[in-house]
Structures are given as C-alpha cells and as structure tokens.
Motif scaffolding. Structure first.
Motif, short mmCIF file in Angstrom:
data_model
loop_
_atom_site.label_atom_id
_atom_site.label_comp_id
_atom_site.label_asym_id
_atom_site.label_seq_id
_atom_site.Cartn_x
_atom_site.Cartn_y
_atom_site.Cartn_z
N MET A 1 0.82 -1.21 0.00
CA MET A 1 0.00 0.00 0.00
C MET A 1 0.86 1.27 0.00
O MET A 1 0.51 2.26 -0.65
N GLU A 2 1.98 1.24 0.71
CA GLU A 2 2.86 2.40 0.72
C GLU A 2 3.43 2.64 -0.68
O GLU A 2 3.63 3.80 -1.09
N SER A 3 3.68 1.57 -1.40
CA SER A 3 4.20 1.70 -2.77
C SER A 3 3.09 2.11 -3.74
O SER A 3 3.33 2.88 -4.69
N LEU A 4 1.88 1.58 -3.52
CA LEU A 4 0.76 1.89 -4.42
C LEU A 4 0.28 3.33 -4.26
O LEU A 4 -0.15 3.96 -5.24
N ALA A 5 0.33 3.86 -3.05
CA ALA A 5 -0.31 5.14 -2.75
C ALA A 5 0.08 6.27 -3.70
O ALA A 5 -0.81 6.96 -4.23
N PRO A 6 1.36 6.52 -3.95
CA PRO A 6 1.69 7.64 -4.84
C PRO A 6 1.27 7.38 -6.29
O PRO A 6 0.95 8.32 -7.02
N VAL A 7 1.27 6.13 -6.69
CA VAL A 7 0.84 5.80 -8.05
C VAL A 7 -0.66 6.00 -8.19
O VAL A 7 -1.15 6.62 -9.15
N ALA A 8 -1.42 5.48 -7.20
CA ALA A 8 -2.88 5.63 -7.23
C ALA A 8 -3.28 7.11 -7.19
O ALA A 8 -4.26 7.52 -7.83
N ALA A 9 -2.50 7.91 -6.46
CA ALA A 9 -2.83 9.34 -6.35
C ALA A 9 -2.79 10.04 -7.70
O ALA A 9 -3.53 11.01 -7.92
N THR A 10 -1.95 9.55 -8.61
CA THR A 10 -1.86 10.20 -9.92
C THR A 10 -3.14 10.02 -10.73
O THR A 10 -3.36 10.75 -11.71
N VAL A 11 -3.96 9.05 -10.37
CA VAL A 11 -5.24 8.83 -11.07
C VAL A 11 -6.42 9.14 -10.16
O VAL A 11 -7.55 8.71 -10.40
N GLY A 12 -6.15 9.86 -9.06
CA GLY A 12 -7.23 10.36 -8.22
C GLY A 12 -7.73 9.43 -7.15
O GLY A 12 -8.80 9.66 -6.57
N VAL A 13 -6.99 8.37 -6.84
CA VAL A 13 -7.41 7.40 -5.83
C VAL A 13 -6.56 7.56 -4.58
O VAL A 13 -5.33 7.51 -4.66
N ASP A 14 -7.20 7.77 -3.44
CA ASP A 14 -6.49 7.87 -2.16
C ASP A 14 -6.31 6.48 -1.55
O ASP A 14 -7.20 5.63 -1.64
N VAL A 15 -5.19 6.27 -0.88
CA VAL A 15 -4.87 5.00 -0.22
C VAL A 15 -4.56 5.27 1.24
O VAL A 15 -3.76 6.16 1.56
N THR A 16 -5.17 4.48 2.13
CA THR A 16 -4.97 4.62 3.57
C THR A 16 -4.81 3.24 4.19
O THR A 16 -5.49 2.29 3.79
N VAL A 17 -3.92 3.13 5.17
CA VAL A 17 -3.84 1.92 5.98
C VAL A 17 -4.26 2.28 7.41
O VAL A 17 -3.90 3.32 7.93
N ILE A 18 -5.04 1.39 8.01
CA ILE A 18 -5.54 1.55 9.37
C ILE A 18 -4.84 0.54 10.25
O ILE A 18 -4.87 -0.67 9.96
N GLU A 19 -4.22 1.00 11.33
CA GLU A 19 -3.39 0.13 12.17
C GLU A 19 -3.97 0.00 13.58
O GLU A 19 -3.67 0.80 14.46
N PRO A 20 -4.81 -1.01 13.81
CA PRO A 20 -5.30 -1.25 15.17
C PRO A 20 -4.24 -1.93 16.02
O PRO A 20 -3.34 -2.62 15.52
N GLY A 21 -4.38 -1.75 17.33
CA GLY A 21 -3.65 -2.58 18.28
C GLY A 21 -4.56 -3.70 18.73
O GLY A 21 -5.25 -4.31 17.91
N ALA A 22 -4.59 -3.96 20.02
CA ALA A 22 -5.47 -5.01 20.55
C ALA A 22 -6.93 -4.57 20.43
O ALA A 22 -7.29 -3.47 20.83
N VAL A 23 -7.75 -5.44 19.84
CA VAL A 23 -9.17 -5.16 19.68
C VAL A 23 -9.96 -6.35 20.23
O VAL A 23 -9.69 -7.50 19.89
N ALA A 24 -10.91 -6.06 21.08
CA ALA A 24 -11.74 -7.11 21.69
C ALA A 24 -12.80 -7.53 20.67
O ALA A 24 -13.88 -6.98 20.60
N SER A 25 -12.46 -8.50 19.85
CA SER A 25 -13.38 -8.94 18.81
C SER A 25 -13.25 -10.44 18.62
O SER A 25 -12.40 -11.10 19.22
N GLU A 26 -14.08 -10.98 17.75
CA GLU A 26 -14.03 -12.41 17.48
C GLU A 26 -12.79 -12.80 16.68
O GLU A 26 -12.52 -13.98 16.49
N PHE A 27 -12.02 -11.81 16.22
CA PHE A 27 -10.79 -12.14 15.50
C PHE A 27 -9.87 -12.98 16.37
O PHE A 27 -9.25 -13.94 15.91
N VAL A 28 -9.79 -12.63 17.67
CA VAL A 28 -8.91 -13.37 18.58
C VAL A 28 -9.36 -14.81 18.67
O VAL A 28 -8.57 -15.75 18.58
N ALA A 29 -10.68 -15.00 18.82
CA ALA A 29 -11.19 -16.37 18.90
C ALA A 29 -10.98 -17.11 17.58
O ALA A 29 -10.75 -18.33 17.57
#
Length: 282
Positions: free
Chosen positions: A166-194
């Motif tokens: 995504m870090e590599s894609l972001a500047p390329v995507a920006a040239t065609v008007g597409v924004d790229v974001t990564v979301i970085e959670p820490g510990a989350v109380a969800s069923e993912f752990v289970a």
C-alpha cells in the motif's frame, strides 16, 4: 448521473471491526456492500444494522478474498446494481499464532493468502472502478504490520507485506485520483482473537523448547486484551478516512497503537524494538 449514494465495499463483515465499520459507514450515509465468505453468518450484522436503523443501507454479498472469481462476480453485481464504487475497505483477515520451526510452509502460505494476496486481489479488481469515481482504498493492517511480534511470524509477515504494497501503491494511485490509507489497530476485543483457533494447553504441550517463551507471550497477550479497544472504537477511524476530504496514509486507531508504532520510526538500528518485544517472551 447516478442518483445512488456513495458506495463502499467492505470485506470480512461477519464480525468484529468489519461488522462495526459496515454499520458505522451506513450511519454516515454510505451505501454499504458488506461482504463475507459465508453469508450464512450475516445475522449478527443484519441485527446490528436494524438496531442502528440502517438496514436499508447495508447489502450483504458473498465475497471470498482468496477466490478471484468470487471477487470479480461480487464487483460486477455491485456495479450492475449501484452503478458506482467509491471505496473499498480491505478488512478480511485471519490470525496465525506459532513459530516457524513448529509449523509448515503451507501454514505460512495460507496466512499470506488471506491476509496479503486477498488484499491485492480485491484492490487490483476494484481499481478501475475507483479510478472512475476518484475513490479510495482503505486497508486494515495492524500494528503487527509495523513491528514484528513473537509467535506471529507469518501473520506479521503478511501485514508487513500489505503495508509495503500500500505504501508503494499510494503515490501511483494518487496520480489517477485514488487515495490510499492503511488503518493500524492494536489489541481489539473482537471475534478475530477467537478465530485464531488456538488451543493454548495443546499448543504449550507441543511447544517443546519454546514452551517458556510461549507461556510468557500468552500471559502478556492476555493482559493486553483485557484493555483492548472495542470493535466500534477501532472502526471509527475507518469511517473518518472514508469521509475526510484528504485522508492520511497511515492511521492508528488508539493512543496505545500510536505510541507503539512510533518507537519503530526512530529505531534506526532495531535495538529498541528488539528489547521491547524480547521482554514479551521472558
């Protein structure tokens, strides 16, 4: 011109962050395409959407991120029904706990398939439509995509790969008007752990020389998850990134996550991170 509201496709919405993000995005006015591998598990999402008063803005569809045909079919349905795609949230993923000596390459490949190649496949297929709408790609990674963590080698490798992609894609995507974001959670109380599916006693019994380190890691992790964010708290930055005029590339979901990943950015020789994570296993 289409009269439909902006449309976002979110993967992995049967539980956890994906479910919370689907409901929150609908509350923010988006038409949500809530996808999951098994639509038989959609009842919790449907109940949450109904309770929030947004059931009419949440459409459940099947999408298996590791099946290219499934991805293509789902996107074709979305375009046929809604006429546009304004954002994709890559959220689907699966954990993997263990160390490489006691696993197999097939285990590693399976972890990479869902957590990395699935993200690549969905993003690749969506980009032509996102170019047309000047849309955005938002991908849920992890603090484990910035700092490698003991007994998470395969999972962190996949998340590191996503971050690099995504870090590599972001500047390329920006040239065609597409924004790229990564979301970085820490510990989350969800069923993912289970969903990691760890039988702790069996894992410890089979850990051999790694048992003391694994026990220390498990003890530390359990304490961390007693103070975890809720799925709704972790999902809030996703919706903020959907609606922001110009979203940031990298977004942490909590103060803890921000402090945790900040250590990596100034740790030029790696010693600070190694000291920190080394303490987790002794």
């Amino acid at each position: 011109m289409s009269t439909h509201p902006k449309t976002v496709l979110i993967t992995g919405t049967s539980s956890g962050i994906g479910l919370a993000a689907a409901v929150a995005a609908a509350q923010a006015g988006w038409q949500v395409i809530a996808t999951m591998r098994d639509t038989g598990k959609a009842d919790p999402l449907r109940r949450a959407a109904a309770e929030a008063g947004v059931a009419d803005r949440v459409a459940v569809k099947r999408l298996d991120v590791v099946d290219a045909g499934s991805v293509t079919d789902c996107l074709e349905e979305v375009l046929a029904e809604y006429g546009r795609l304004d954002a994709v949230v890559n959220n689907a993923g699966a954990g993997r706990v263990g160390t490489i000596e006691q696993g197999t390459l097939d285990d590693v490949r399976a972890t990479m398939e869902v957590n990395f190649f699935g993200v690549v496949e969905v993003t690749r297929a969506a980009l032509p439509h996102l170019r047309a709408s000047k849309g955005r790609v938002i991908t849920v990674t992890s603090v484990g995509g910035v700092i490698g963590q003991p007994f998470n080698e395969a999972y962190c490798a996949a998340k590191f790969a996503v971050e690099g992609f995504m870090e590599s894609l972001a500047p390329v995507a920006a040239t065609v008007g597409v924004d790229v974001t990564v979301i970085e959670p820490g510990a989350v109380a969800s069923e993912f752990v289970a969903s990691v599916g760890v039988d702790v006693p069996a894992m410890l019994a089979a850990a051999g020389p790694y048992a003391p380190a694994l026990q220390a890691y498990i003890d530390r992790t359990m304490k961390t998850f007693t103070q975890a964010q809720t799925s709704a708290e972790a999902a809030a930055p996703i919706v903020e990134s959907l609606t922001a005029e110009k979203p940031a590339f990298r977004v942490q979901t909590s103060d803890w996550a921000r402090e945790f990943v900040a250590a990596k950015l100034t740790d030029l020789d790696g010693s600070a991170v190694q000291t920190q994570t080394g303490d987790w296993v002794r």
